[in-house]
Design a protein around this motif. Sequence first.
Motif, PDB file in Angstrom:
ATOM      1  N   TRP A  40       0.842  -1.192   0.000  1.00  0.00           N
ATOM      2  CA  TRP A  40       0.000   0.000   0.000  1.00  0.00           C
ATOM      3  C   TRP A  40       0.883   1.249   0.000  1.00  0.00           C
ATOM      4  N   PRO A  41       0.376   2.379  -0.459  1.00  0.00           N
ATOM      5  CA  PRO A  41       1.128   3.639  -0.339  1.00  0.00           C
ATOM      6  C   PRO A  41       1.487   3.880   1.131  1.00  0.00           C
ATOM      7  N   PRO A  42       2.695   4.390   1.410  1.00  0.00           N
ATOM      8  CA  PRO A  42       3.119   4.564   2.804  1.00  0.00           C
ATOM      9  C   PRO A  42       2.116   5.276   3.691  1.00  0.00           C
ATOM     10  N   ALA A  43       1.437   6.271   3.138  1.00  0.00           N
ATOM     11  CA  ALA A  43       0.481   7.022   3.961  1.00  0.00           C
ATOM     12  C   ALA A  43      -0.703   6.174   4.420  1.00  0.00           C
ATOM     13  N   LEU A  44      -0.917   5.035   3.758  1.00  0.00           N
ATOM     14  CA  LEU A  44      -2.036   4.156   4.109  1.00  0.00           C
ATOM     15  C   LEU A  44      -1.578   2.880   4.817  1.00  0.00           C
ATOM     16  N   ALA A  45      -0.283   2.769   5.045  1.00  0.00           N
ATOM     17  CA  ALA A  45       0.268   1.515   5.559  1.00  0.00           C
ATOM     18  C   ALA A  45       0.210   1.387   7.077  1.00  0.00           C
ATOM     19  N   PHE A  46      -0.172   2.450   7.770  1.00  0.00           N
ATOM     20  CA  PHE A  46      -0.147   2.428   9.235  1.00  0.00           C
ATOM     21  C   PHE A  46      -0.920   1.258   9.841  1.00  0.00           C
ATOM     22  N   PRO A  47      -2.186   1.014   9.454  1.00  0.00           N
ATOM     23  CA  PRO A  47      -2.927  -0.088  10.087  1.00  0.00           C
ATOM     24  C   PRO A  47      -2.245  -1.445   9.888  1.00  0.00           C
ATOM     25  N   ALA A  48      -1.709  -1.664   8.688  1.00  0.00           N
ATOM     26  CA  ALA A  48      -1.044  -2.939   8.419  1.00  0.00           C
ATOM     27  C   ALA A  48       0.208  -3.091   9.278  1.00  0.00           C
ATOM     28  N   GLN A  78      12.742   5.363   4.056  1.00  0.00           N
ATOM     29  CA  GLN A  78      13.516   6.194   3.134  1.00  0.00           C
ATOM     30  C   GLN A  78      12.646   7.331   2.596  1.00  0.00           C
ATOM     31  N   PRO A  79      13.268   8.465   2.251  1.00  0.00           N
ATOM     32  CA  PRO A  79      12.501   9.562   1.638  1.00  0.00           C
ATOM     33  C   PRO A  79      11.868   9.101   0.331  1.00  0.00           C
ATOM     34  N   SER A  80      10.782   9.735  -0.042  1.00  0.00           N
ATOM     35  CA  SER A  80      10.104   9.400  -1.299  1.00  0.00           C
ATOM     36  C   SER A  80      10.942   9.857  -2.488  1.00  0.00           C
ATOM     37  N   ALA A  81      10.522   9.450  -3.662  1.00  0.00           N
ATOM     38  CA  ALA A  81      11.222   9.865  -4.881  1.00  0.00           C
ATOM     39  C   ALA A  81      11.229  11.381  -5.020  1.00  0.00           C
ATOM     40  N   ALA A  82      10.228  12.038  -4.462  1.00  0.00           N
ATOM     41  CA  ALA A  82      10.150  13.498  -4.518  1.00  0.00           C
ATOM     42  C   ALA A  82      10.944  14.166  -3.403  1.00  0.00           C
ATOM     43  N   GLY A  83      11.575  13.334  -2.546  1.00  0.00           N
ATOM     44  CA  GLY A  83      12.370  13.886  -1.458  1.00  0.00           C
ATOM     45  C   GLY A  83      11.603  14.132  -0.184  1.00  0.00           C
ATOM     46  N   ASP A  84      10.333  13.730  -0.140  1.00  0.00           N
ATOM     47  CA  ASP A  84       9.535  13.920   1.071  1.00  0.00           C
ATOM     48  C   ASP A  84       9.986  12.950   2.159  1.00  0.00           C
ATOM     49  N   PRO A  85       9.990  13.378   3.422  1.00  0.00           N
ATOM     50  CA  PRO A  85      10.381  12.483   4.506  1.00  0.00           C
ATOM     51  C   PRO A  85       9.352  11.373   4.682  1.00  0.00           C
ATOM     52  N   LYS A  88       5.265   9.961   9.404  1.00  0.00           N
ATOM     53  CA  LYS A  88       5.623   9.862  10.825  1.00  0.00           C
ATOM     54  C   LYS A  88       4.990   8.646  11.494  1.00  0.00           C
ATOM     55  N   ALA A  89       3.720   8.396  11.212  1.00  0.00           N
ATOM     56  CA  ALA A  89       3.041   7.256  11.826  1.00  0.00           C
ATOM     57  C   ALA A  89       3.643   5.946  11.337  1.00  0.00           C
ATOM     58  N   VAL A  90       3.983   5.899  10.054  1.00  0.00           N
ATOM     59  CA  VAL A  90       4.624   4.708   9.499  1.00  0.00           C
ATOM     60  C   VAL A  90       5.981   4.487  10.145  1.00  0.00           C
ATOM     61  N   SER A  91       6.750   5.563  10.312  1.00  0.00           N
ATOM     62  CA  SER A  91       8.068   5.456  10.938  1.00  0.00           C
ATOM     63  C   SER A  91       7.956   4.885  12.348  1.00  0.00           C
ATOM     64  N   LEU A  92       6.958   5.333  13.089  1.00  0.00           N
ATOM     65  CA  LEU A  92       6.769   4.842  14.450  1.00  0.00           C
ATOM     66  C   LEU A  92       6.486   3.347  14.459  1.00  0.00           C
ATOM     67  N   MET A  93       5.600   2.897  13.577  1.00  0.00           N
ATOM     68  CA  MET A  93       5.249   1.485  13.550  1.00  0.00           C
ATOM     69  C   MET A  93       6.415   0.620  13.070  1.00  0.00           C
ATOM     70  N   VAL A  94       7.196   1.128  12.114  1.00  0.00           N
ATOM     71  CA  VAL A  94       8.366   0.369  11.649  1.00  0.00           C
ATOM     72  C   VAL A  94       9.383   0.238  12.773  1.00  0.00           C
ATOM     73  N   MET A  95       9.597   1.310  13.524  1.00  0.00           N
ATOM     74  CA  MET A  95      10.539   1.239  14.645  1.00  0.00           C
ATOM     75  C   MET A  95      10.073   0.218  15.685  1.00  0.00           C
ATOM     76  N   ARG A  96       8.788   0.188  15.936  1.00  0.00           N
ATOM     77  CA  ARG A  96       8.269  -0.781  16.902  1.00  0.00           C
ATOM     78  C   ARG A  96       8.395  -2.203  16.364  1.00  0.00           C
ATOM     79  N   ALA A  97       8.248  -2.338  15.051  1.00  0.00           N
ATOM     80  CA  ALA A  97       8.440  -3.661  14.445  1.00  0.00           C
ATOM     81  C   ALA A  97       9.890  -4.105  14.587  1.00  0.00           C
ATOM     82  N   PHE A  98      10.835  -3.200  14.334  1.00  0.00           N
ATOM     83  CA  PHE A  98      12.249  -3.528  14.495  1.00  0.00           C
ATOM     84  C   PHE A  98      12.559  -3.888  15.949  1.00  0.00           C
ATOM     85  N   ALA A  99      11.986  -3.120  16.879  1.00  0.00           N
ATOM     86  CA  ALA A  99      12.230  -3.388  18.298  1.00  0.00           C
ATOM     87  C   ALA A  99      11.743  -4.786  18.668  1.00  0.00           C
TER      88      ALA A  99
END
Length: 252
Positions: A40-48, A78-85, A88-99
């Motif tokens: 899914w697009p990163p902005a929609l990936a939070f629930p998954a 990673q930043p998007s192809a357009a350089g967007d960071p 934030k919600a996705v980053s939080l969930m990925v960090m928790r997954a890594f932990a």
Amino acid sequence: MAHLVALMTDLKAGTASAPVTAEHVSLFMGSAQRPGLLDWPPALAFPALDMLRLVLLAPSAAPLISGSLIDRLVALLQPSAAGDPPDKAVSLMVMRAFANLAYGPKTRKLLAGAASAVLDTLATPLESGSTGLRLAAGTVLLNMSSLLKDTSALAAQTALSADATQLQALSLCAHTFSVPALLQPTEEETLYRVLVALSTLLSLAATTHATALDLDMPATLRALELPPTAATKVTAQREALLATLGSPWSKH
């Protein structure tokens, strides 16, 4: 959809007993015939990702997880192809997954080969993330430091690769201690976890102890202007680290 409902039911019953199957994992990773939830697009990936971090705590999931999942999670930071960071919600969930991956005895071996890539994702959230994201990244650093002490998890790594990863983790600790925000009361738990991560790294080998001295870690620790309200566990951990760094290395 039936598999997703069944998975949610199992997770609500408790992750330790959740019978994770290959079909469950395929919901996230997808297949040649069907995209997965992580597509899914990163902005929609939070629930998954919120579900995935819980799945990763189930012992039954460990044999079904491959390095490609970790690569996919790293890519989400990673930043998007357009350089967007990254979101934030996705980053939080990925960090928790890594932990969670680095915490579980059966899943931490999967991170051994990707340890450097995972550590590379931590500097930005530790430096400029929200309180929750910074805490999650600090937890990943702590659990990764513990992983580096697990010789069975690192069995496939060469000595050179292991040394490089240890240096990377030490450098990340030093960088984190230079972040002014870490001295705010709201960030105290993150600071404590990074201090414990450093303690774990110092116990790995005489070389890590020597490297920490080369990085002038004692001066860095003394420069931490802890507030008067700092918890006893934080001040005690810093003093213990200074004592360790001021003495010859010994295995402990």
